[in-house]
Design an enzyme around this catalytic site. Sequence first.
Site, short mmCIF file in Angstrom:
data_model
loop_
_atom_site.label_atom_id
_atom_site.label_comp_id
_atom_site.label_asym_id
_atom_site.label_seq_id
_atom_site.Cartn_x
_atom_site.Cartn_y
_atom_site.Cartn_z
N HIS A 1 0.79 -1.23 0.00
CA HIS A 1 0.00 0.00 0.00
C HIS A 1 0.83 1.29 0.00
CE1 HIS A 1 -0.18 -0.09 4.73
NE2 HIS A 1 1.03 -0.28 4.25
N HIS A 2 2.15 1.18 0.06
CA HIS A 2 2.99 2.38 -0.04
C HIS A 2 3.44 2.65 -1.47
CE1 HIS A 2 3.01 2.50 4.26
NE2 HIS A 2 3.79 1.45 4.41
N ALA A 3 3.02 1.83 -2.40
CA ALA A 3 3.39 2.03 -3.80
C ALA A 3 2.46 3.05 -4.46
CB ALA A 3 3.34 0.71 -4.55
N GLN B 1 -0.05 3.92 7.49
CA GLN B 1 -1.09 4.42 6.60
C GLN B 1 -0.88 3.94 5.16
OE1 GLN B 1 -1.11 8.00 4.63
NE2 GLN B 1 -3.27 8.49 4.91
N ASP C 1 -0.67 5.09 2.24
CA ASP C 1 -0.53 6.38 1.55
C ASP C 1 -0.57 6.24 0.03
OD1 ASP C 1 1.93 5.04 1.71
OD2 ASP C 1 3.10 6.89 1.78
#
Length: 299
Positions: free
Chosen positions: A119-121, A160, A162
């Site tokens: 989910h940070h990609a 998070q 992001d």
Amino acid sequence: MTSLIYDPIYSQLNLPAGHRFPIEKYRKLYEKLLSEGVPAAGFLRPTALRPEQVQGPLSPAYVADFVAGGLDDKAVRKMGFPWSPILVARTLTAVAGTILAGMESLQQGSAINLSGGYHHAFYDHGSGFCIFNDLWLSALNLIQQPTINRVLIFDCDVHQGDGTASLAQGHEQIFTVSIHGEKNFPFVKQRSDWDVSLDKGVGDDEYLTCVDSTLREAIDRFRPDAVIYDAGADIFSGDELGHFEVTLGGVLRRDQLVFEACEQAGLPVSAVIGGGYQRDIDALVEVHLQLFRAAGVVA
């Protein structure tokens, strides 16, 4: 019945000595499930995506540079992994696993990929051990299905989501919720449709109340046709990068709450195991195993 998705390549990445990412956890989790009685034939194996399948949803230039090994040193450092051909193959396979889990959830009601949660990609770069955002790509695939118009990405990793928030901004069919630590990576947050930031040291009671009420309200507000769940194990009190005080029983109850809420609402749910950072890999696997207990895969 819960479909399970796994490929040995999830752990087939040679990292430098002392590298922070616990790459062996995927293989050991698979082996643990086998030892708990899940037959090897009970796992589906994803077919790796072709690069052109993610060019468009993601930056064509970024995808091409990553596949060819053309990223500059700064981009590689931000990504968190040294580049190699096996990294490319692993990335395209793990993302395919999450997409397959989404499709399986439509048939079986629930599915779990033994990887995922990247989910940070972002659209045009990787970050924090995340290269291509599997949650976003799976959501895009789901809304192409005739019975699915709206998808909820429910992210309970301690960090998070992001990249997911950035990718989904303004997309009316994909709704993002992130419950995470306020004072934790990423230190510059993006704007999800709904962000819930919690303080360091949060324990079972406050955390579980938050998860239950947030998910049920999100389902009521957004009216999704499917849910993608990031079941990060890094909320556990023993996680070295988490800073929460959620017990092992609290992790199990969180995952149960998600499956229960989705079942009650008649929603298919596909889950990924998300983050988890303990140098004791066997202890880390036990935390991730709670997701499979909650789904009824093992007792």
